[in-house]
Design an enzyme around this catalytic site. Sequence first.
Site, PDB file in Angstrom:
ATOM      1  N   GLY A  45       0.835  -1.200   0.000  1.00  0.00           N
ATOM      2  CA  GLY A  45       0.000   0.000   0.000  1.00  0.00           C
ATOM      3  C   GLY A  45       0.862   1.239   0.000  1.00  0.00           C
ATOM      4  O   GLY A  45       2.009   1.208   0.474  1.00  0.00           O
ATOM      5  N   GLN A  50       2.955  10.160   0.899  1.00  0.00           N
ATOM      6  CA  GLN A  50       4.256   9.481   0.986  1.00  0.00           C
ATOM      7  C   GLN A  50       5.152   9.773  -0.217  1.00  0.00           C
ATOM      8  O   GLN A  50       6.353   9.535  -0.163  1.00  0.00           O
ATOM      9  CB  GLN A  50       4.064   7.961   1.117  1.00  0.00           C
ATOM     10  CG  GLN A  50       3.455   7.539   2.437  1.00  0.00           C
ATOM     11  CD  GLN A  50       3.313   6.037   2.518  1.00  0.00           C
ATOM     12  OE1 GLN A  50       2.352   5.468   2.025  1.00  0.00           O
ATOM     13  NE2 GLN A  50       4.279   5.370   3.105  1.00  0.00           N
ATOM     14  N   CYS A  94       5.809   0.170   7.172  1.00  0.00           N
ATOM     15  CA  CYS A  94       5.443   1.324   6.345  1.00  0.00           C
ATOM     16  C   CYS A  94       6.627   1.670   5.455  1.00  0.00           C
ATOM     17  O   CYS A  94       7.766   1.691   5.924  1.00  0.00           O
ATOM     18  CB  CYS A  94       5.097   2.505   7.249  1.00  0.00           C
ATOM     19  SG  CYS A  94       4.633   3.994   6.349  1.00  0.00           S
ATOM     20  N   LEU A  95       6.340   1.970   4.180  1.00  0.00           N
ATOM     21  CA  LEU A  95       7.440   2.302   3.260  1.00  0.00           C
ATOM     22  C   LEU A  95       8.127   3.609   3.661  1.00  0.00           C
ATOM     23  O   LEU A  95       9.257   3.851   3.258  1.00  0.00           O
ATOM     24  CB  LEU A  95       6.921   2.388   1.816  1.00  0.00           C
ATOM     25  CG  LEU A  95       6.441   1.046   1.230  1.00  0.00           C
ATOM     26  CD1 LEU A  95       5.871   1.253  -0.168  1.00  0.00           C
ATOM     27  CD2 LEU A  95       7.568   0.020   1.196  1.00  0.00           C
ATOM     28  N   HIS A 136      -4.549   1.725   7.459  1.00  0.00           N
ATOM     29  CA  HIS A 136      -3.197   2.293   7.545  1.00  0.00           C
ATOM     30  C   HIS A 136      -3.013   3.401   6.488  1.00  0.00           C
ATOM     31  O   HIS A 136      -2.521   4.491   6.798  1.00  0.00           O
ATOM     32  CB  HIS A 136      -2.188   1.151   7.344  1.00  0.00           C
ATOM     33  CG  HIS A 136      -0.748   1.569   7.274  1.00  0.00           C
ATOM     34  ND1 HIS A 136       0.212   1.093   8.133  1.00  0.00           N
ATOM     35  CD2 HIS A 136      -0.092   2.403   6.413  1.00  0.00           C
ATOM     36  CE1 HIS A 136       1.385   1.626   7.825  1.00  0.00           C
ATOM     37  NE2 HIS A 136       1.229   2.423   6.775  1.00  0.00           N
ATOM     38  N   GLU A 137      -3.454   3.119   5.245  1.00  0.00           N
ATOM     39  CA  GLU A 137      -3.264   4.098   4.162  1.00  0.00           C
ATOM     40  C   GLU A 137      -4.151   5.326   4.361  1.00  0.00           C
ATOM     41  O   GLU A 137      -3.723   6.456   4.120  1.00  0.00           O
ATOM     42  CB  GLU A 137      -3.534   3.461   2.797  1.00  0.00           C
ATOM     43  CG  GLU A 137      -2.640   2.278   2.432  1.00  0.00           C
ATOM     44  CD  GLU A 137      -1.159   2.521   2.661  1.00  0.00           C
ATOM     45  OE1 GLU A 137      -0.704   3.675   2.546  1.00  0.00           O
ATOM     46  OE2 GLU A 137      -0.453   1.545   2.989  1.00  0.00           O
ATOM     47  N   HIS A 140      -2.733   7.781   6.658  1.00  0.00           N
ATOM     48  CA  HIS A 140      -1.721   8.660   6.048  1.00  0.00           C
ATOM     49  C   HIS A 140      -2.359   9.954   5.532  1.00  0.00           C
ATOM     50  O   HIS A 140      -1.740  11.020   5.575  1.00  0.00           O
ATOM     51  CB  HIS A 140      -1.048   7.962   4.861  1.00  0.00           C
ATOM     52  CG  HIS A 140       0.140   7.107   5.230  1.00  0.00           C
ATOM     53  ND1 HIS A 140       1.252   7.620   5.844  1.00  0.00           N
ATOM     54  CD2 HIS A 140       0.378   5.790   5.040  1.00  0.00           C
ATOM     55  CE1 HIS A 140       2.141   6.633   6.022  1.00  0.00           C
ATOM     56  NE2 HIS A 140       1.627   5.516   5.561  1.00  0.00           N
TER      57      HIS A 140
HETATM   58 ZN    ZN Z   1       2.510   3.638   5.618  1.00  0.00          ZN
END
Ligand code: ZN
Length: 172
Positions: A45, A50, A94-95, A136-137, A140
Amino acid sequence: MKRPILIHPDPRLKKVSAAVDDITDARRQLAEDMLETMYDAPGIGLAAPQVGVLERLVVLDCAKREGEEPRPLAMFNPEIVAASDELNTYEEGCLSIPEQFADVTRPAEVQVRWMDVDGALREEGFGGLWATCLQHEIDHLNGKLFIDYLGPMKRQMITRRMVKLKREQARA
Ligand code: ZN
């Protein structure tokens, strides 16, 4: 085209992203770029902030079990319209916070409404990893990271590691 992923701490990751009112070619391209960036990372995701774009767009594909068909989804203005009382705990990563993982508890099932890349309104129920990833997304888009669910000690420890990582990357 791949886009660079912002690493925590970054003020852009703490902002509330703006709603999208029409799907332009530039936004369709952004969704495509984000999917490419996510698969390449690899991740399941990615949210627009991000990659430094403060608009309400997330992409995901949680079909990662063997033999499962890929299911790339791009969601504009995703909104959780209902959530189960039943909870689920997953070890999240998380990226924007590479190589750090922690258990987070969230509703096990969510009903999500969004606008697709053609501008059509869609609604669907998600469970399992999909439900966790979506929450989670969407977090963000509201400037919230999974480490915000952890205690202050653990959160500060992870943040210090990321500050160090960024310093090393800047030197490289
Ligand atoms: Zn994340």
